[in-house]
Write an enzyme that holds these catalytic residues in place. Structure first.
Site, PDB file in Angstrom:
ATOM      1  CG  ASP A  51       4.008   1.532  -2.098  1.00 12.19           C
ATOM      2  OD1 ASP A  51       3.937   2.712  -2.435  1.00 12.19           O
ATOM      3  OD2 ASP A  51       5.067   0.903  -2.000  1.00 12.19           O
ATOM      4  CG  HIS A  60      11.830   1.150  -3.979  1.00  4.81           C
ATOM      5  ND1 HIS A  60      11.271   1.786  -2.904  1.00  4.81           N
ATOM      6  CD2 HIS A  60      12.883   1.943  -4.364  1.00  4.81           C
ATOM      7  CE1 HIS A  60      11.942   2.906  -2.640  1.00  4.81           C
ATOM      8  NE2 HIS A  60      12.921   3.024  -3.524  1.00  4.81           N
ATOM      9  CG  HIS A 118       8.786  -0.585   4.992  1.00  4.50           C
ATOM     10  ND1 HIS A 118      10.015  -0.156   5.433  1.00  4.50           N
ATOM     11  CD2 HIS A 118       8.427   0.229   3.984  1.00  4.50           C
ATOM     12  CE1 HIS A 118      10.369   0.895   4.724  1.00  4.50           C
ATOM     13  NE2 HIS A 118       9.428   1.153   3.837  1.00  4.50           N
TER      14      HIS A 118
HETATM   15  N1  ACO Z   1       3.746 -11.291   1.800  1.00 11.93           N
HETATM   16  C1  ACO Z   1       4.075 -12.487   2.325  1.00 11.93           C
HETATM   17  N2  ACO Z   1       5.210 -12.726   3.023  1.00 11.93           N
HETATM   18  C2  ACO Z   1       6.069 -11.714   3.158  1.00 11.93           C
HETATM   19  C3  ACO Z   1       5.797 -10.435   2.636  1.00 11.93           C
HETATM   20  C4  ACO Z   1       4.592 -10.240   1.939  1.00 11.93           C
HETATM   21  N3  ACO Z   1       4.276  -9.047   1.418  1.00 11.93           N
HETATM   22  N4  ACO Z   1       6.821  -9.605   2.918  1.00 11.93           N
HETATM   23  C5  ACO Z   1       7.700 -10.327   3.608  1.00 11.93           C
HETATM   24  N5  ACO Z   1       7.256 -11.599   3.761  1.00 11.93           N
HETATM   25  C6  ACO Z   1       7.914 -12.670   4.522  1.00 11.93           C
HETATM   26  C7  ACO Z   1       9.083 -13.246   3.750  1.00 11.93           C
HETATM   27  O1  ACO Z   1       8.694 -14.362   2.976  1.00 11.93           O
HETATM   28  C8  ACO Z   1      10.035 -13.614   4.859  1.00 11.93           C
HETATM   29  O2  ACO Z   1       9.596 -14.822   5.430  1.00 11.93           O
HETATM   30  P1  ACO Z   1      10.680 -15.848   6.077  1.00 11.93           P
HETATM   31  O3  ACO Z   1      11.314 -15.100   7.214  1.00 11.93           O
HETATM   32  O4  ACO Z   1       9.841 -17.012   6.539  1.00 11.93           O
HETATM   33  O5  ACO Z   1      11.654 -16.182   4.990  1.00 11.93           O
HETATM   34  C9  ACO Z   1       9.808 -12.530   5.908  1.00 11.93           C
HETATM   35  O6  ACO Z   1       8.468 -12.065   5.684  1.00 11.93           O
HETATM   36  C10 ACO Z   1      10.773 -11.360   5.809  1.00 11.93           C
HETATM   37  O7  ACO Z   1      10.755 -10.880   4.468  1.00 11.93           O
HETATM   38  P2  ACO Z   1      12.021 -10.259   3.726  1.00 11.93           P
HETATM   39  O8  ACO Z   1      11.827 -10.388   2.256  1.00 11.93           O
HETATM   40  O9  ACO Z   1      13.262 -10.802   4.333  1.00 11.93           O
HETATM   41  O10 ACO Z   1      11.895  -8.755   4.166  1.00 11.93           O
HETATM   42  P3  ACO Z   1      12.628  -7.553   3.457  1.00 11.93           P
HETATM   43  O11 ACO Z   1      12.828  -6.559   4.512  1.00 11.93           O
HETATM   44  O12 ACO Z   1      13.812  -7.985   2.679  1.00 11.93           O
HETATM   45  O13 ACO Z   1      11.533  -7.060   2.388  1.00 11.93           O
HETATM   46  C11 ACO Z   1       9.727  -5.952   1.381  1.00 11.93           C
HETATM   47  C12 ACO Z   1      10.680  -6.006   2.593  1.00 11.93           C
HETATM   48  C13 ACO Z   1      10.511  -5.980   0.065  1.00 11.93           C
HETATM   49  C14 ACO Z   1       8.936  -4.647   1.428  1.00 11.93           C
HETATM   50  C15 ACO Z   1       8.758  -7.167   1.470  1.00 11.93           C
HETATM   51  O14 ACO Z   1       8.005  -7.114   2.665  1.00 11.93           O
HETATM   52  C16 ACO Z   1       7.830  -7.259   0.266  1.00 11.93           C
HETATM   53  O15 ACO Z   1       8.204  -7.837  -0.763  1.00 11.93           O
HETATM   54  N6  ACO Z   1       6.576  -6.681   0.362  1.00 11.93           N
HETATM   55  C17 ACO Z   1       5.670  -6.653  -0.753  1.00 11.93           C
HETATM   56  C18 ACO Z   1       6.066  -5.549  -1.728  1.00 11.93           C
HETATM   57  C19 ACO Z   1       5.773  -4.168  -1.188  1.00 11.93           C
HETATM   58  O16 ACO Z   1       4.693  -3.891  -0.673  1.00 11.93           O
HETATM   59  N7  ACO Z   1       6.759  -3.268  -1.341  1.00 11.93           N
HETATM   60  C20 ACO Z   1       6.616  -1.865  -0.923  1.00 11.93           C
HETATM   61  C21 ACO Z   1       7.632  -1.517   0.094  1.00 11.93           C
HETATM   62  S1  ACO Z   1       7.282   0.076   0.743  1.00 11.93           S
HETATM   63  C22 ACO Z   1       7.937   1.176  -0.335  1.00 11.93           C
HETATM   64  O17 ACO Z   1       8.795   0.942  -1.132  1.00 11.93           O
HETATM   65  C23 ACO Z   1       7.344   2.505  -0.252  1.00 11.93           C
END
Ligand code: ACO
Length: 425
Positions: free
Chosen positions: A365, A266, A307
């Site tokens: 971010d 987050h 996201h």
């Molecule tokens: N790098 C690599 N792979 C990723 C990333 C990433 N940053 N984000 C998602 N994926 C992949 C996952 O491994 C998953 O792959 P799969 O379908 O083969 O299993 C797919 O994309 C979907 O990811 P989820 O985790 O299911 O997506 P979710 O909606 O639950 O998570 C989140 C969203 C937490 C933001 C995620 O993209 C992440 O961890 N990003 C990095 C952290 C980040 O930047 N957070 C800030 C969010 S914005 C905010 O709070 C203002």
């Protein structure tokens, strides 16, 4: 109420219940599942990917189209024409202020522009170098003791007093966290300065000296606060609502939101972005990190990408990127090695099949971390600044919930533990 209805029936039986559909003014309508327990089952939705937890009229997001509206106004228009305090007024009151209402609101915020000595004493109990998010969470919770006698949550005037106090005091607390973290004396608030300039002066100024904050940095800081102001039912806002639904003290509720925001999935992502860029260290290592991000076994994720809701682009990131370029030019930092890694990483990820296919775009971010690093803010402070901007969103949602009929939030579970068993004789 929409005319649509769904029927939930159990295969092989006559059991069927009607589930009404409630219409939304924008976006998806929602199926009212209140009758589902009559089937003998609950619904199951870990991570709340399919569940609307409340009704709200504050913010709307269309993640597929990259739309973010506050009280109906697009974030791009607010970023271009409004400022943070005006956006605060809008979020809380539902309408943009007239000139006189804006002036009165700014004066009200200035009238709360101080912190009690008890809060300052509380802060002094932390050792230098304590994480600023830990300090912020604790001092905001401590304010629940200071203001306990004026926080009758059922009283609309008390709630508004809380809203105003929090908007006014958060930047002071945030700056105090930074000064304490860095072992520096506090710089007093200055009511002659704008909200954002005052904050930067409290962060970087010299006690007793005139502010030397540049207008470009003031504008960038105000924009960072504005772009973080609200984002509907994200993890921290939902946490504030859930805490508030028990009737808890609002400062304690905001502290719970700060705790939820801290995690790297987050708000903590902005700090994690900078740490990741430092770990990459050199443009020649980028490919290796991209490979790691794609490797399911690795667990590494590209911080600042992806996201839960935005699957097209994050409209805040678009605005933040423009501001980022402006700040880097103002500070002559276009060639900073870390920032060069960031730019290259962004370019590669935007073209790479894995990221394109999974719709993993740079989020707010990613760019806010780069701007704050350029301004000279330490990464440990990034999430504190996010919290400072987001406080108005948290408290607007809290106020909206308490201004309407509400029940304590109490989710159910799918139990997977032992069946009942006897204590060994
Ligand atoms: N790098 C690599 N792979 C990723 C990333 C990433 N940053 N984000 C998602 N994926 C992949 C996952 O491994 C998953 O792959 P799969 O379908 O083969 O299993 C797919 O994309 C979907 O990811 P989820 O985790 O299911 O997506 P979710 O909606 O639950 O998570 C989140 C969203 C937490 C933001 C995620 O993209 C992440 O961890 N990003 C990095 C952290 C980040 O930047 N957070 C800030 C969010 S914005 C905010 O709070 C203002």
């Amino acid at each position: 109420m929409s005319n649509k209805k769904f029927h939930l029936s159990e295969e092989g039986t006559d059991t069927s219940i009607e589930l009404p559909v409630l219409s939304s003014t924008l976006g998806q309508d929602v199926i009212d599942i209140a009758r589902v327990p009559e089937t003998g089952c609950f619904t199951f939705d870990p991570g709340f990917g399919a569940t609307a937890s409340c009704e709200s009229a504050i913010t709307f997001i269309d993640g597929d189209k990259g739309v973010l509206l506050h009280r109906g106004y697009p974030i791009e228009q607010l970023a271009a024409n409004s400022d943070f305090l005006e956006t605060c007024y809008l979020l809380i009151n539902g309408e943009l202020p007239s000139d006189s209402e804006k002036e009165a609101f700014e004066q009200t915020i200035k009238s709360h522009n101080n912190v009690e000595s008890a809060v300052e004493q509380f802060m002094s109990g932390f050792s230098q170098g304590s994480h600023p998010m830990a300090m912020l969470c604790a001092v905001v919770a401590a304010m629940s003791a200071t203001y306990n006698d004026t926080t009758d949550v059922s009283n609309a005037d008390d709630r508004m007093l809380t809203v105003n106090r929090l908007i006014a005091k958060m930047p002071i607390l945030a700056a105090m966290c930074h000064r304490h973290f860095s072992g520096l004396p506090y710089v007093s608030t200055n009511n002659d300065l704008s909200y954002a300039e005052n904050f930067l002066n409290m962060m970087f100024g010299t006690p007793g000296a005139k502010s030397t904050v540049s207008p470009v940095l003031t504008k960038a800081m105000d924009l960072i606060f504005l772009l973080h102001a609200d984002h509907e039912q994200n993890a921290s806002t939902s946490t504030v609502r859930l805490s508030g639904s028990s009737g808890a003290n609002p400062y304690a509720c905001i502290a719970s939101g700060i705790a939820a925001l801290w995690g790297p999935a987050h708000g903590g992502a902005n700090q994690a972005v900078l740490e990741m860029l430092e770990e990459i260290g050199d443009e020649k290592h980028i490919d290796e990190f991209i490979l790691r991000a794609k490797d399911k076994e690795d667990g590494f994720r590209l911080m600042g990408f992806g996201h839960r809701v935005y699957k097209n682009f994050d409209p805040r990131a678009k605005v933040m990127k423009e501001s980022c370029d402006e700040v880097l030019a103002e500070l002559g930092l276009e060639h900073d090695p870390l920032l060069k890694i960031a730019k290259r990483l962004e370019q590669i990820a935007l073209e790479d099949e894995y990221f394109v296919e999974k719709k993993l775009y740079p989020n707010v971010d990613f760019y806010s971390g780069i701007i704050m690093k350029a301004i000279g803010i330490s990464p440990e402070m990034f999430t504190v600044i996010f919290a400072t901007g987001r406080t108005v969103g948290w408290i607007s949602h809290w106020n909206e919930m308490l201004s309407n009929p509400y029940r304590i939030g109490r989710p159910r579970q799918r139990y997977t533990g032992y069946a009942q068993r006897d204590y060994p004789a």
